[in-house]
Design a protein around this motif. Structure first.
Motif, PDB file in Angstrom:
ATOM      1  N   PHE A 183      -6.233   5.592  -6.804  1.00 12.53           N
ATOM      2  CA  PHE A 183      -7.624   5.674  -7.244  1.00 12.53           C
ATOM      3  C   PHE A 183      -8.538   5.488  -6.038  1.00 12.53           C
ATOM      4  O   PHE A 183      -8.124   4.980  -4.995  1.00 12.53           O
ATOM      5  N   SER A 184      -9.770   5.888  -6.182  1.00 12.56           N
ATOM      6  CA  SER A 184     -10.764   5.774  -5.114  1.00 12.56           C
ATOM      7  C   SER A 184     -12.036   5.164  -5.671  1.00 12.56           C
ATOM      8  O   SER A 184     -12.474   5.511  -6.779  1.00 12.56           O
ATOM      9  N   VAL A 185     -12.611   4.261  -4.908  1.00 16.10           N
ATOM     10  CA  VAL A 185     -13.885   3.634  -5.268  1.00 16.10           C
ATOM     11  C   VAL A 185     -14.805   3.746  -4.062  1.00 16.10           C
ATOM     12  O   VAL A 185     -14.594   3.083  -3.051  1.00 16.10           O
ATOM     13  N   ARG A 186     -15.781   4.629  -4.164  1.00 15.13           N
ATOM     14  CA  ARG A 186     -16.707   4.913  -3.064  1.00 15.13           C
ATOM     15  C   ARG A 186     -15.918   5.326  -1.823  1.00 15.13           C
ATOM     16  O   ARG A 186     -15.260   6.345  -1.805  1.00 15.13           O
ATOM     17  N   GLU A 187     -15.975   4.499  -0.770  1.00 17.67           N
ATOM     18  CA  GLU A 187     -15.294   4.863   0.467  1.00 17.67           C
ATOM     19  C   GLU A 187     -13.912   4.225   0.590  1.00 17.67           C
ATOM     20  O   GLU A 187     -13.249   4.356   1.619  1.00 17.67           O
ATOM     21  N   MET A 188     -13.478   3.554  -0.450  1.00 22.35           N
ATOM     22  CA  MET A 188     -12.175   2.887  -0.418  1.00 22.35           C
ATOM     23  C   MET A 188     -11.201   3.630  -1.325  1.00 22.35           C
ATOM     24  O   MET A 188     -11.547   4.017  -2.442  1.00 22.35           O
ATOM     25  N   SER A 189      -9.988   3.811  -0.823  1.00 24.29           N
ATOM     26  CA  SER A 189      -8.954   4.502  -1.590  1.00 24.29           C
ATOM     27  C   SER A 189      -7.646   3.711  -1.494  1.00 24.29           C
ATOM     28  O   SER A 189      -7.336   3.112  -0.462  1.00 24.29           O
ATOM     29  N   LEU A 190      -6.918   3.724  -2.590  1.00 20.28           N
ATOM     30  CA  LEU A 190      -5.617   3.067  -2.632  1.00 20.28           C
ATOM     31  C   LEU A 190      -4.548   4.150  -2.756  1.00 20.28           C
ATOM     32  O   LEU A 190      -4.582   4.965  -3.676  1.00 20.28           O
ATOM     33  N   PHE A 191      -3.607   4.147  -1.796  1.00 23.01           N
ATOM     34  CA  PHE A 191      -2.575   5.167  -1.764  1.00 23.01           C
ATOM     35  C   PHE A 191      -1.202   4.536  -2.019  1.00 23.01           C
ATOM     36  O   PHE A 191      -0.959   3.379  -1.672  1.00 23.01           O
ATOM     37  N   LEU A 192      -0.351   5.313  -2.628  1.00 22.10           N
ATOM     38  CA  LEU A 192       1.049   4.929  -2.815  1.00 22.10           C
ATOM     39  C   LEU A 192       1.898   5.844  -1.945  1.00 22.10           C
ATOM     40  O   LEU A 192       1.831   7.072  -2.071  1.00 22.10           O
ATOM     41  N   ARG A 193       2.708   5.250  -1.072  1.00 23.31           N
ATOM     42  CA  ARG A 193       3.563   6.029  -0.190  1.00 23.31           C
ATOM     43  C   ARG A 193       5.008   5.615  -0.382  1.00 23.31           C
ATOM     44  O   ARG A 193       5.346   4.434  -0.293  1.00 23.31           O
ATOM     45  N   ILE A 194       5.856   6.582  -0.655  1.00 25.97           N
ATOM     46  CA  ILE A 194       7.280   6.343  -0.824  1.00 25.97           C
ATOM     47  C   ILE A 194       8.017   7.097   0.273  1.00 25.97           C
ATOM     48  O   ILE A 194       7.836   8.302   0.446  1.00 25.97           O
ATOM     49  N   GLN A 195       8.843   6.360   1.029  1.00 20.86           N
ATOM     50  CA  GLN A 195       9.618   6.961   2.109  1.00 20.86           C
ATOM     51  C   GLN A 195      11.092   7.032   1.729  1.00 20.86           C
ATOM     52  O   GLN A 195      11.564   6.316   0.835  1.00 20.86           O
ATOM     53  N   ALA A 196      11.805   7.888   2.433  1.00 21.83           N
ATOM     54  CA  ALA A 196      13.210   8.135   2.095  1.00 21.83           C
ATOM     55  C   ALA A 196      14.045   6.868   2.166  1.00 21.83           C
ATOM     56  O   ALA A 196      14.895   6.615   1.302  1.00 21.83           O
ATOM     57  N   TYR A 197      13.826   6.045   3.193  1.00 22.51           N
ATOM     58  CA  TYR A 197      14.661   4.859   3.343  1.00 22.51           C
ATOM     59  C   TYR A 197      14.429   3.860   2.216  1.00 22.51           C
ATOM     60  O   TYR A 197      15.317   3.048   1.894  1.00 22.51           O
ATOM     61  N   GLN A 198      13.238   3.924   1.586  1.00 25.52           N
ATOM     62  CA  GLN A 198      12.981   3.049   0.450  1.00 25.52           C
ATOM     63  C   GLN A 198      13.838   3.443  -0.745  1.00 25.52           C
ATOM     64  O   GLN A 198      14.319   2.583  -1.495  1.00 25.52           O
ATOM     65  N   LEU A 199      14.024   4.741  -0.933  1.00 21.79           N
ATOM     66  CA  LEU A 199      14.939   5.201  -1.978  1.00 21.79           C
ATOM     67  C   LEU A 199      16.373   4.812  -1.626  1.00 21.79           C
ATOM     68  O   LEU A 199      17.172   4.477  -2.508  1.00 21.79           O
ATOM     69  N   GLY A 200      16.689   4.858  -0.316  1.00 22.59           N
ATOM     70  CA  GLY A 200      18.004   4.403   0.124  1.00 22.59           C
ATOM     71  C   GLY A 200      18.205   2.923  -0.154  1.00 22.59           C
ATOM     72  O   GLY A 200      19.301   2.489  -0.534  1.00 22.59           O
ATOM     73  N   ALA A 201      17.147   2.137   0.022  1.00 24.13           N
ATOM     74  CA  ALA A 201      17.225   0.706  -0.266  1.00 24.13           C
ATOM     75  C   ALA A 201      17.438   0.457  -1.758  1.00 24.13           C
ATOM     76  O   ALA A 201      18.190  -0.433  -2.159  1.00 24.13           O
ATOM     77  N   LEU A 202      16.765   1.268  -2.590  1.00 21.64           N
ATOM     78  CA  LEU A 202      16.952   1.146  -4.032  1.00 21.64           C
ATOM     79  C   LEU A 202      18.389   1.491  -4.422  1.00 21.64           C
ATOM     80  O   LEU A 202      19.016   0.799  -5.244  1.00 21.64           O
ATOM     81  N   ALA A 203      18.922   2.554  -3.828  1.00 23.43           N
ATOM     82  CA  ALA A 203      20.309   2.933  -4.094  1.00 23.43           C
ATOM     83  C   ALA A 203      21.262   1.829  -3.646  1.00 23.43           C
ATOM     84  O   ALA A 203      22.248   1.519  -4.333  1.00 23.43           O
ATOM     85  N   PHE A 204      20.969   1.222  -2.507  1.00 20.11           N
ATOM     86  CA  PHE A 204      21.799   0.125  -2.009  1.00 20.11           C
ATOM     87  C   PHE A 204      21.795  -1.036  -2.993  1.00 20.11           C
ATOM     88  O   PHE A 204      22.831  -1.637  -3.279  1.00 20.11           O
ATOM     89  N   TRP A 205      20.623  -1.360  -3.537  1.00 18.33           N
ATOM     90  CA  TRP A 205      20.526  -2.472  -4.493  1.00 18.33           C
ATOM     91  C   TRP A 205      21.332  -2.181  -5.756  1.00 18.33           C
ATOM     92  O   TRP A 205      22.049  -3.049  -6.261  1.00 18.33           O
ATOM     93  N   LEU A 206      21.232  -0.969  -6.263  1.00 14.43           N
ATOM     94  CA  LEU A 206      21.956  -0.606  -7.483  1.00 14.43           C
ATOM     95  C   LEU A 206      23.465  -0.676  -7.280  1.00 14.43           C
ATOM     96  O   LEU A 206      24.198  -1.218  -8.114  1.00 14.43           O
ATOM     97  N   VAL A 207      23.933  -0.139  -6.147  1.00 18.55           N
ATOM     98  CA  VAL A 207      25.363  -0.171  -5.857  1.00 18.55           C
ATOM     99  C   VAL A 207      25.830  -1.602  -5.631  1.00 18.55           C
ATOM    100  O   VAL A 207      26.908  -2.011  -6.099  1.00 18.55           O
ATOM    101  N   SER A 208      25.018  -2.393  -4.934  1.00 19.90           N
ATOM    102  CA  SER A 208      25.362  -3.786  -4.688  1.00 19.90           C
ATOM    103  C   SER A 208      25.434  -4.575  -5.997  1.00 19.90           C
ATOM    104  O   SER A 208      26.318  -5.424  -6.176  1.00 19.90           O
TER     105      SER A 208
END
Length: 222
Positions: A183-208
């Motif tokens: 979302f954006s409020v005037r000159e401020m914006s909040l972004f969500l960024r997902i990187q490949a290694y974060q998905l790798g970390a999630l996969a690691f947690w599930l397997v672990s």
């Protein structure tokens, strides 16, 4: 009928399963946070300070993970005894060796070699952990070699090595990210960024998580 006549059996079984599930969740979460934090620190910044900080995080995570195993299978008492500290040190060393092998060999071959090395070392660490917490008596007559080859240690070691391979591959070979504005409020914006290694970390947690459940189930429900 035997369960109905002895309701305590059902209660003990349910309690063991609950303890095992809770311990597996805790162990997988602690290990994932420690390993991923150490991995990101070491890979992104090769300085003495980050290396020491990463090593401290990895050792503390290993100590906590070992403590979770101790609480689930025996007791937390005397966790800081030398032989139990050794199990945490071996676990810490397992991850360091894993990354060193991967970087020394390099490329896809390095990832494969590191995975095989980690599987072997973790299997040995799990075996050592069982003996240190005095669970070798559940396999009377087994030699050390037989205990290492036991599915209770071999399967979890292989699974976690697979999860670690996914983490390493997504960090090394995948340059992918997804960014979206929430979302954006005037000159401020909040972004969500997902990187490949974060998905790798999630996969690691599930397997672990699956690996720890398998390991604890075979101990708590013999």
């Amino acid at each position: 009928m035997s369960v109905i006549r002895r309701p305590g059996v059902l209660g003990r079984t349910t309690q063991r399963r609950l303890v095992g599930a809770t311990a597996a969740l805790s162990a997988a979460t602690v290990e994932t946070v420690a390993v991923v934090s150490w991995f990101v620190l070491v890979v992104e910044s090769r300085t003495v300070s980050t290396a020491m900080a990463g090593l401290g995080i990895l050792f503390c995570g290993s100590l906590l993970r070992t403590g979770v195993f101790g609480m689930a299978t025996r007791s937390i008492g005397d966790l800081l005894r030398p032989q139990r500290l050794v199990t945490a040190m071996v676990l810490t060393g397992s991850w360091i060796v894993w990354l060193l092998v991967a970087e020394w060999v390099g490329g896809v071959g390095g990832v494969v070699a590191a995975a095989l090395t980690l599987a072997v070392v973790l299997t040995g660490q799990f075996t050592l952990e069982r003996y240190v917490f005095r669970f070798e008596h559940r396999y009377d007559g087994d030699s050390l070699l037989t205990s290492v080859a036991n599915p209770a240690t071999l399967v979890p070691g292989a699974l976690i090595a697979l999860g670690a391979t996914t983490l390493l591959a997504t960090a090394w070979f995948t340059d992918w990210s997804f960014t979206t504005a929430l979302f954006s409020v005037r000159e401020m914006s909040l972004f969500l960024r997902i990187q490949a290694y974060q998905l790798g970390a999630l996969a690691f947690w599930l397997v672990s998580l699956f690996a720890q459940q398998h390991r604890l189930r075979r101990i708590l429900e013999p």
